[in-house]
Design an enzyme around this catalytic site. Structure first.
Site, PDB file in Angstrom:
ATOM      1  N   PHE A 164       0.530  -1.047  -0.287  1.00 27.22           N
ATOM      2  CA  PHE A 164       0.134   0.060  -0.018  1.00 27.22           C
ATOM      3  C   PHE A 164       0.875   1.324  -0.503  1.00 27.22           C
ATOM      4  CE2 PHE A 164       1.042  -0.487   5.150  1.00 27.22           C
ATOM      5  CZ  PHE A 164       1.622   1.397   5.006  1.00 27.22           C
ATOM      6  N   LYS A 188      -0.857  -7.409  -9.267  1.00 25.07           N
ATOM      7  CA  LYS A 188      -1.825  -7.551  -8.083  1.00 25.07           C
ATOM      8  C   LYS A 188      -1.899  -6.003  -7.244  1.00 25.07           C
ATOM      9  CE  LYS A 188      -3.062  -8.826  -4.707  1.00 25.07           C
ATOM     10  NZ  LYS A 188      -3.221  -7.613  -3.739  1.00 25.07           N
ATOM     11  N   GLU A 191      -5.080  -4.282  -1.792  1.00 27.45           N
ATOM     12  CA  GLU A 191      -6.215  -3.952  -2.148  1.00 27.45           C
ATOM     13  C   GLU A 191      -7.443  -2.533  -1.375  1.00 27.45           C
ATOM     14  OE1 GLU A 191      -4.284  -6.072   0.008  1.00 27.45           O
ATOM     15  OE2 GLU A 191      -5.755  -6.636   1.482  1.00 27.45           O
ATOM     16  N   ARG A 192      -5.312  -1.513  -0.401  1.00 25.86           N
ATOM     17  CA  ARG A 192      -6.049  -0.425   0.037  1.00 25.86           C
ATOM     18  C   ARG A 192      -5.608   0.515  -0.350  1.00 25.86           C
ATOM     19  NH1 ARG A 192      -2.826  -2.192   5.879  1.00 25.86           N
ATOM     20  NH2 ARG A 192      -1.706  -3.197   4.689  1.00 25.86           N
ATOM     21  N   SER A 241       5.335  -7.206   3.462  1.00 29.46           N
ATOM     22  CA  SER A 241       5.884  -7.485   4.679  1.00 29.46           C
ATOM     23  C   SER A 241       6.300  -8.564   5.074  1.00 29.46           C
ATOM     24  CB  SER A 241       4.575  -7.535   5.876  1.00 29.46           C
ATOM     25  OG  SER A 241       3.446  -8.755   5.369  1.00 29.46           O
ATOM     26  N   CYS A 296       9.288   2.134   3.237  1.00 25.51           N
ATOM     27  CA  CYS A 296      10.575   0.623   3.498  1.00 25.51           C
ATOM     28  C   CYS A 296      12.026   1.290   3.623  1.00 25.51           C
ATOM     29  CB  CYS A 296      10.122  -0.673   2.324  1.00 25.51           C
ATOM     30  SG  CYS A 296      11.152   0.337   0.941  1.00 25.51           S
ATOM     31  N   GLU A 393       9.387  -4.584  13.334  1.00 22.66           N
ATOM     32  CA  GLU A 393       9.449  -3.370  12.163  1.00 22.66           C
ATOM     33  C   GLU A 393       7.534  -2.214  12.300  1.00 22.66           C
ATOM     34  OE1 GLU A 393       7.708  -4.149   7.810  1.00 22.66           O
ATOM     35  OE2 GLU A 393       8.604  -1.963   7.547  1.00 22.66           O
TER      36      GLU A 393
HETATM   37  P1  NAD Z   1       1.384  -6.519   3.209  1.00 25.22           P
HETATM   38  O1  NAD Z   1       1.980  -7.498   3.128  1.00 25.22           O
HETATM   39  O2  NAD Z   1       0.607  -6.953   3.950  1.00 25.22           O
HETATM   40  O3  NAD Z   1       0.911  -6.683   1.735  1.00 25.22           O
HETATM   41  C1  NAD Z   1       1.581  -6.930   0.690  1.00 25.22           C
HETATM   42  C2  NAD Z   1       0.663  -7.312  -0.773  1.00 25.22           C
HETATM   43  O4  NAD Z   1       0.273  -8.951  -0.081  1.00 25.22           O
HETATM   44  C3  NAD Z   1      -0.921  -6.619  -1.094  1.00 25.22           C
HETATM   45  O5  NAD Z   1      -1.162  -7.483  -2.672  1.00 25.22           O
HETATM   46  C4  NAD Z   1      -1.892  -7.915  -0.510  1.00 25.22           C
HETATM   47  O6  NAD Z   1      -2.867  -7.821  -0.452  1.00 25.22           O
HETATM   48  C5  NAD Z   1      -0.923  -9.222   0.192  1.00 25.22           C
HETATM   49  N1  NAD Z   1      -1.171 -10.117   1.448  1.00 25.22           N
HETATM   50  C6  NAD Z   1      -1.667  -9.447   2.733  1.00 25.22           C
HETATM   51  N2  NAD Z   1      -1.619 -10.610   2.875  1.00 25.22           N
HETATM   52  C7  NAD Z   1      -1.426 -11.744   2.406  1.00 25.22           C
HETATM   53  C8  NAD Z   1      -1.658 -13.139   3.171  1.00 25.22           C
HETATM   54  N3  NAD Z   1      -1.971 -13.915   4.150  1.00 25.22           N
HETATM   55  N4  NAD Z   1      -1.510 -14.096   2.068  1.00 25.22           N
HETATM   56  C9  NAD Z   1      -1.237 -13.387   0.473  1.00 25.22           C
HETATM   57  N5  NAD Z   1      -1.175 -12.458   0.130  1.00 25.22           N
HETATM   58  C10 NAD Z   1      -1.161 -11.303   1.660  1.00 25.22           C
HETATM   59  O7  NAD Z   1       2.498  -5.213   3.310  1.00 25.22           O
HETATM   60  P2  NAD Z   1       1.770  -3.966   2.838  1.00 25.22           P
HETATM   61  O8  NAD Z   1       2.002  -4.000   4.455  1.00 25.22           O
HETATM   62  O9  NAD Z   1       1.080  -3.787   1.892  1.00 25.22           O
HETATM   63  O10 NAD Z   1       3.366  -2.729   2.846  1.00 25.22           O
HETATM   64  C11 NAD Z   1       3.945  -2.514   4.453  1.00 25.22           C
HETATM   65  C12 NAD Z   1       4.592  -3.553   4.379  1.00 25.22           C
HETATM   66  O11 NAD Z   1       5.552  -4.032   2.499  1.00 25.22           O
HETATM   67  C13 NAD Z   1       5.895  -2.874   5.008  1.00 25.22           C
HETATM   68  O12 NAD Z   1       6.288  -4.299   6.025  1.00 25.22           O
HETATM   69  C14 NAD Z   1       6.899  -2.732   4.307  1.00 25.22           C
HETATM   70  O13 NAD Z   1       8.160  -2.399   5.229  1.00 25.22           O
HETATM   71  C15 NAD Z   1       6.633  -3.562   3.297  1.00 25.22           C
HETATM   72  N6  NAD Z   1       7.981  -2.897   2.050  1.00 25.22           N
HETATM   73  C16 NAD Z   1       9.034  -3.650   1.686  1.00 25.22           C
HETATM   74  C17 NAD Z   1       9.664  -2.988   0.368  1.00 25.22           C
HETATM   75  C18 NAD Z   1      11.052  -3.727   0.335  1.00 25.22           C
HETATM   76  O14 NAD Z   1      11.721  -2.799  -0.287  1.00 25.22           O
HETATM   77  N7  NAD Z   1      12.012  -4.431   0.406  1.00 25.22           N
HETATM   78  C19 NAD Z   1       8.908  -1.373  -0.338  1.00 25.22           C
HETATM   79  C20 NAD Z   1       8.013  -1.290   0.341  1.00 25.22           C
HETATM   80  C21 NAD Z   1       6.583  -1.828   1.283  1.00 25.22           C
END
Ligand code: NAD
Length: 494
Positions: A164, A188, A191-192, A241, A296, A393
Site C-alpha cells: 500500500f 495485483k 487492496e488498500r 511485509s 521501507c 517493524e
Molecule cells: P502486506 O504484506 O500486508 O501486503 C503486501 C501484498 O500482499 C498486498 O498486495 C496484499 O494484498 C498481499 N497480502 C497480504 N496478506 C497476505 C496473505 N496472508 N497472503 C498472501 N498475500 C497477502 O504489506 P503492506 O502492509 O501492504 O505494505 C507494508 C510492508 O511492505 C512493510 O512491511 C514494508 O516494509 C514493506 N515494503 C517493503 C519494501 C521493500 O522494498 N523491501 C517496499 C515497500 C514496502
C-alpha cells in the site's frame, strides 16, 4: 488525459464505485463477491470498493497474458519500447491527477506523492533503454573454431504483488521492465490502495499496449495464492511485509516459479558527534516521519553516539513537535495519517509494550491528532537494545533512540537488535567512520548523510536478511535479468 475527479479534504465526486479487473484488454467484474472499502485515510471517506478476486480471476488473467505473450514476444524490442515512450508521455500529461490520486488513497502529502510519481516514471525511462539492456555477449574462438554467445529471451508471464505504501511507484518497479523485455504482465495491487494502479493500467491502454500484455487483478490473500499457483505465470515479484514475503517466496519455490520477495525493514541511523547538525536533523526527521514512517527505507532506530545525544537528539524531538498533521493535499500539511485504524492500533500497542518494558517517552504522538482520519503523531522514544521497539517493524512515525559510546558499539547494535537488512544511514563528517559503517552494516541500501537511501532505477533495490528473499533484486540490471531467460549457444561450422 484521463478524467479523474478532483479530491479535496471535503470529499470527492468520484463516488464509491466497485473496481473492475482488466483482463485481456477488457474491464470485467471480479468473480469474487466480497469487497473491501478503499478509504482516504486522512478523512475516512470511502473512495471506492475493491473486489476480492479469487484463483479463477487470476487464471483468466494468466490465460490472457499467455496468449498475448505469443505475439508480444515477437515484436522487435525497439518497437516494444515505443509503447513505453507513449506510456511515459501519458504519465507526464496526467501528472496532477496521478499525484493527487496517490496522496488521496495513501495519505502521504503532495510533495511525497510527487516524489513517488517521479521515481515511478524513472523506471519507465530506464526500461526504454531495453534495446541495449537486453543485449547479450559473446566470446569468439572460445575453443578452436568454436564461438559461444549468450542471449536473453523473455520469460513468459510475470506477475507483481504490491504493497500500500507506494501505490504508484512499486507497480512501476516491474511493469515497464517486464513488458519491454517482451513478457506479458499481471498486476495485483494492494487492496488498500488500488486506485493509482488502475490509473497506470488505463494509461497503458491509452498508450496502445496490446490487449493482454498488461492485466490487472484486484484482491488480497486469495488472489495472491492464485498467482503463486497459476501454471501460466512464470515469475512473481512481491513487495510487502516480511511475513507475507516468506509465504510468497516459499509458495512460488514449491511451484517452480522464479521469485523475488521484498520484505519489511527496521532501518538504523547512526549519528556521530561530528555530524553537521542542522542539515542532519532535517534529513533524519524526514527519514523517520516522512510518509508517516510508512517507507521501507524509513529511519526507525536512531543511535546517537557520544555527544550527539546532547546536540542532535533534542533538536529531533523539537522538530517532531512542530510537524503539522492533516490531509496531504491541504496547504501547509507536513505529515499524513497511517493507512488504516488497525495499523494505528498496532503502532499504539507496540509503543505501549515498549513503555511497559522500560522505554522512555520523549515525544508522545498518540494524542493531539486530528479528530478524523487514522493519525499517529511523530513519536520519539528512548529504548534499550532488548526492547520490542528495537526488533519489530512498526511502519509508522515512531523513532526509537539508542545510545552508544563508539561507532563500533553502534554498528554492533544495528547488527544484533533486529533481523532486517534493508537500509541504514550514518550522519558524520568522517570518511573513516563512513567507511567502517559501509563495511559493517548488514543493510543493502546505505546512506552517508542521506536519510532515505533509495537508489535510482539504474541500480537494484538491494535489501538483505529478512528484507529480501530471492537472488535478483528489482530494477537495474537485476530487474532485466529477473524478467529474462539466458541461453548460451556454442557454434562450430564444418
Ligand atoms: P502486506 O504484506 O500486508 O501486503 C503486501 C501484498 O500482499 C498486498 O498486495 C496484499 O494484498 C498481499 N497480502 C497480504 N496478506 C497476505 C496473505 N496472508 N497472503 C498472501 N498475500 C497477502 O504489506 P503492506 O502492509 O501492504 O505494505 C507494508 C510492508 O511492505 C512493510 O512491511 C514494508 O516494509 C514493506 N515494503 C517493503 C519494501 C521493500 O522494498 N523491501 C517496499 C515497500 C514496502
Amino acid at each position: 488525459m484521463t478524467a479523474i475527479a478532483e479530491p479535496t479534504s471535503q470529499g470527492t465526486a468520484q463516488g464509491a464505485r466497485t473496481l473492475q479487473n482488466f483482463i485481456g484488454g477488457r474491464w470485467v467484474d471480479s468473480s469474487g463477491t466480497d469487497t473491501l472499502p478503499v478509504y482516504n485515510p486522512a478523512t475516512e471517506e470511502v473512495l471506492a470498493h475493491v473486489p476480492l478476486s479469487n484463483a479463477d480471476d487470476v487464471a483468466a488473467a494468466g490465460r490472457a497474458a499467455r496468449e498475448a505473450f505469443k505475439e508480444w514476444s515477437e515484436v522487435p524490442v525497439p518497437e516494444r519500447v515505443q509503447s513505453l515512450y507513449r506510456l511515459r508521455t501519458a504519465l507526464l500529461d496526467d501528472r496532477e491527477a496521478l499525484v493527487r490520486q496517490i496522496s488521496t488513497e495513501n495519505g502521504k502529502i503532495y510533495a511525497d506523492a510527487a516524489g513517488e510519481y517521479r521515481r515511478g516514471i524513472e523506471v519507465v525511462e530506464f526500461a526504454i533503454g531495453m534495446p541495449s539492456l537486453i543485449a547479450g555477449y559473446n566470446v569468439e574462438t572460445v575453443s578452436r573454431g568454436i564461438d559461444t554467445m549468450l542471449e536473453r529471451y523473455p520469460l513468459g508471464v510475470g506477475a507483481a504483488i504490491t504493497p500500500f505504501n507506494f501505490p504508484f511507484m512499486v507497480p512501476l518497479w516491474t511493469l515497464p521492465i517486464a513488458i519491454a523485455a517482451g513478457n506479458a504482465f499481471i498486476l495485483k495491487p494492494s487492496e488498500r490502495t488500488p486506485l493509482s494502479a488502475e490509473l497506470i493500467v488505463r494509461l497503458c491502454q491509452e498508450a496502445g499496449i496490446p490487449d493482454g500484455v498488461v492485466n490487472l487483478v484486484h484482491g488480497a490473500a486469495d488472489a495472491v495464492q492464485g498467482i503463486c499457483a497459476d501454471p501460466n505465470i512464470d515469475a512473481v515479484s512481491f513487495v510487502g511485509s516480511a511475513r507475507v514475503a516468506r509465504i510468497v517466496y516459499e509458495a512460488c519455490g514449491r511451484n517452480g516459479k522464479r521469485v523475488q520477495a521484498l520484505g519489511g525493514a527496521k532501518n538504523h541511523i547512526i549519528v556521530m558527534p561530528d555530524a553537521v547538525i542542522d542539515r542532519s536533523v532535517e534529513n533524519l526527521s524526514e527519514s523517520a516521519f516522512g510518509n508517516a514512517g510508512q517507507r521501507c527505507l524509513a529511519g526507525s532506530v536512531m543511535t546517537v553516539v557520544g555527544d550527539a545525544k546532547d546536540t542532535v537528539l533534542p533538536r529531533v524531538v523539537e522538530r517532531a513537535e512542530g510537524i503539522r498533521l492533516g490531509f496531504g493535499l491541504d496547504e501547509g500539511v507536513e505529515m499524513g495519517p497511517v493507512i488504516r485504524p488497525d495499523a494505528r492500533e498496532r503502532i499504539h500497542s507496540l509503543i505501549q509494550q515498549g513503555l511497559d518494558g522500560g522505554a522512555e517517552m520523549l515525544r508522545d504522538g498518540r494524542t493531539a491528532v486530528p479528530d478524523r482520519g487514522f493519525f499517529v503523531g511523530p513519536t520519539v522514544i528512548g529504548i534499550q537494545p532488548d526492547s520490542v521497539l528495537a526488533s519489530e517493524e512498526l511502519f509508522g512515525p515512531v523513532l526509537s533512540v539508542l545510545k552508544a559510546d563508539t561507532i563500533d558499539q553502534a554498528i554492533e547494535l544495528m547488527n544484533t537488535s533486529n533481523e532486517y537488512g534493508n537500509a541504514a544511514s550514518i550522519f558524520t563528517s568522517s570518511g573513516k567512520a563512513a567507511r567502517e559503517f559501509r563495511r559493517g552494516t548488514p543493510a543493502g541500501m546505505i546512506g552517508i548523510n542521506v536519510g532515505v537511501a533509495a537508489p535510482v532505477a539504474v541500480f537494484p533495490f538491494s535489501g538483505h536478511r529478512n528484507s529480501f528473499f530471492g537472488d535478483l533484486h528489482v530494477t537495474g540490471r537485476d530487474g532485466v535479468d529477473f524478467f529474462t531467460r539466458k541461453k548460451t549457444t556454442t557454434t562450430r561450422w564444418f
